[in-house]
Write a protein that holds these residues in place. Structure first.
Motif, short mmCIF file in Angstrom:
data_model
loop_
_atom_site.label_atom_id
_atom_site.label_comp_id
_atom_site.label_asym_id
_atom_site.label_seq_id
_atom_site.Cartn_x
_atom_site.Cartn_y
_atom_site.Cartn_z
N GLY A 23 0.81 -1.21 0.00
CA GLY A 23 0.00 0.00 0.00
C GLY A 23 0.83 1.25 0.00
O GLY A 23 0.37 2.31 0.39
N GLN B 202 -7.39 -2.52 4.65
CA GLN B 202 -5.97 -2.44 4.28
C GLN B 202 -5.09 -1.91 5.41
O GLN B 202 -4.03 -2.47 5.69
CB GLN B 202 -5.81 -1.54 3.06
CG GLN B 202 -4.37 -1.44 2.60
CD GLN B 202 -4.20 -0.39 1.54
OE1 GLN B 202 -5.08 -0.16 0.74
NE2 GLN B 202 -3.06 0.27 1.53
N ILE C 90 -9.02 -4.19 0.40
CA ILE C 90 -9.13 -2.72 0.27
C ILE C 90 -9.82 -2.13 1.49
O ILE C 90 -9.41 -1.10 2.03
CB ILE C 90 -9.91 -2.36 -1.01
CG1 ILE C 90 -9.14 -2.88 -2.24
CG2 ILE C 90 -10.12 -0.86 -1.11
CD1 ILE C 90 -9.91 -2.74 -3.53
N LYS C 91 -10.85 -2.81 1.97
CA LYS C 91 -11.64 -2.30 3.10
C LYS C 91 -10.84 -2.29 4.39
O LYS C 91 -10.96 -1.38 5.21
CB LYS C 91 -12.90 -3.16 3.26
CG LYS C 91 -13.86 -2.65 4.33
CD LYS C 91 -15.11 -3.50 4.36
CE LYS C 91 -16.09 -3.00 5.42
NZ LYS C 91 -17.33 -3.83 5.47
N THR D 141 -12.05 -7.06 -2.39
CA THR D 141 -12.70 -6.00 -1.62
C THR D 141 -12.32 -6.02 -0.15
O THR D 141 -12.10 -4.97 0.46
CB THR D 141 -14.23 -6.13 -1.75
OG1 THR D 141 -14.58 -6.13 -3.14
CG2 THR D 141 -14.93 -4.97 -1.05
N TYR E 267 -4.69 -0.99 -6.66
CA TYR E 267 -5.40 -1.86 -5.74
C TYR E 267 -6.86 -2.11 -6.12
O TYR E 267 -7.54 -2.88 -5.46
CB TYR E 267 -5.35 -1.29 -4.32
CG TYR E 267 -4.09 -1.67 -3.58
CD1 TYR E 267 -3.22 -2.61 -4.09
CD2 TYR E 267 -3.77 -1.09 -2.37
CE1 TYR E 267 -2.06 -2.96 -3.43
CE2 TYR E 267 -2.61 -1.43 -1.69
CZ TYR E 267 -1.77 -2.37 -2.22
OH TYR E 267 -0.64 -2.71 -1.55
#
Length: 460
Positions: free
Chosen positions: A386, A405, A402-403, A399, A394
């Motif tokens: 990241g 991270q 990402i949520k 999902t 990304y």
């Protein structure tokens, strides 16, 4: 004896500095978690030592197999589900490799055609040629380019696991050592995401480094002169490719020289083995330097043009001293990049040298020390998940990642730091207790090589 104790003191101080680089990089809540994990691990380990069946050969084999399977399956999952090659350097390399695959040897290309990318960054030319060959190999089996790249990434990272386990066995011939190695591979997170998501030099570098470390282990644990020199030749060839792909892996040479110094001071046996390794690494650099030019010229790359346009070494030193930077202190910065190119156009390299002097003065001793600690932390495997421009890719990650991270990144950082602190602590204790006993010396060599291996992966 004086030299021996002096060496132990200096080496112990180095280990303390390494530990500090890990500690200062963590927030207070992360350090609390790390302390709890290390404390819990110690308690669990002491309790497990009392359970005879857990240390039986059958149980150790089962646990080791489960850890390896977890590691391999995680690598496969990430390689097929996290794909962010649509950004910056990896995309330039992938596009050019595809062009080479179709016979286009014109290196004056990049994403938008506005600059001659490979003549500013000729260090990735060899890897680009290599990647085109992998694409061609995948095509012979009817695989798409993207699937070929995903499978290549998985195979190289799985190869790290295989050769790391082989290295552990070669050094110790001990199932307990295999179990510990499998545990480190399962929980050490560096290889899971960044080098798996991005098809770039890092993944191949990590694999080749692991192969070199395995070959080194073969040399220093074998008594046969024929084996020494045969494996020394293999080290030369693998390291030549490794150095061609990523020249900063020259770090392996001083690491082995430190091991040689340990051999001399601590009176380890078979110093000739380590001399063979050192000579092989040095010759590997020579072979790589001599052969890289004709190889790249064969594929249309003009080395003379690169010498006129590539960014000078002083540019990278200048960026390393950047007190702010768009990607963080001491990191890549587009402004530095543009200024270096302009100084090249204006034929005024003195501008970069002046910037280096100014930054050294601005940072002062304290600032330089902090930057050195930050770089050491990166060298030892701070997860770069990241980080910076790779964030833009990304969208292709699942999902849930990402949520969550930020929490996952914190977890990965805790895991990496915990592993390194445990290894450094073990090496520190072994260093203090070190005598002329061959078992103690062998334990120190093994632990040292673990540390060098993790540092190499972090550098990649």
């Amino acid at each position: 004896m004086f030299f021996k104790r002096s060496f132990q003191g200096v080496f112990g101080l180095l280990l303390v500095v390494i530990a500090l680089t890990q500690i200062v990089s963590q927030r207070a809540n992360n350090m609390l978690a790390i302390i709890l994990i290390m404390g819990t691990s110690y308690v669990v380990y002491t309790q497990l030592k009392k359970i005879e069946w857990f240390w039986s050969q059958k149980c150790q084999k089962i646990v080791t197999a489960v850890l390896i399977a977890f590691n391999i399956l995680m690598l496969l999952y990430v390689s097929l589900n996290f794909q962010i090659n649509d950004v910056s350097d990896p995309l330039n390399v992938q596009i050019k490799a595809t062009e080479l695959l179709h016979g286009n040897y014109n290196w004056h290309t990049n994403i938008n055609g506005s600059e001659e990318y490979f003549y500013f960054y000729p260090n990735v030319v060899f890897y680009t040629i290599f990647l085109s060959k992998i694409m061609s190999l995948g095509g012979t089996f009817g695989l798409s380019i993207q699937l070929t790249l995903r499978l290549m990434t998985f195979l190289f990272l799985a190869g790290i696991t295989v050769f790391a386990m082989l290295t552990s066995w070669q050094l110790n011939k001990n199932r307990k050592s295999l179990l510990i190695t499998a545990l480190i591979l399962a929980v050490y997170p560096v290889m899971y995401l960044y080098p798996n998501m991005v098809t770039y030099t890092d993944t191949l570098t990590m694999f080749l480094t692991t192969v070199v470390l395995y070959l080194i282990a073969v040399v220093i644990s074998t008594r046969s002169y024929n084996t020494w020199f045969a494996v020394g030749g293999a080290i030369l060839l693998v390291y030549a490719v490794l150095y061609a792909v990523k020249p900063n892996m020259i770090v392996l040479l001083p690491a082995v020289l430190i091991l040689l110094l340990m051999a001399v001071v601590m009176k380890m046996k078979n110093k000739v083995q380590i001399i063979v390794v050192s000579a092989s690494l040095a010759l590997g650099i020579v072979v790589s330097t001599v052969t890289i030019t004709p190889i790249t010229q064969h594929y249309g790359f003009d080395q003379t043009q690169a010498k006129k346009t590539e960014l000078p070494v002083t540019h990278w030193i200048n960026m390393g001293l950047n007190p702010v930077g768009s990607n963080g202190a001491g990191a890549y910065d587009l402004n530095d990049d543009n200024n270096a190119r302009q100084s090249r156009i204006d034929n005024n390299p003195q501008l970069i040298k002046q910037s280096i002097k100014y930054r050294l003065k601005t940072l002062g001793i304290g600032g330089i020390w902090k930057l050195a600690l930050d770089k050491a932390q990166m060298l030892l495997g701070t997860p770069l998940f990241g980080f910076g421009k790779y964030m833009t890719g990304y969208a292709k990650a699942p999902t849930f990642y990402i949520k969550h991270q930020s929490m996952l990144n914190a977890l990965f950082s805790i895991m990496a730091t915990t592993v390194i602190l445990i290894i450094v602590t073990k090496l520190f204790v072994a260093n203090i207790k070190l005598t002329d006993d061959s078992n103690a010396i062998n334990q120190t060599k093994v632990t040292f090589i673990y540390l060098v291996g993790i540092a190499s992966i972090g550098l990649a």
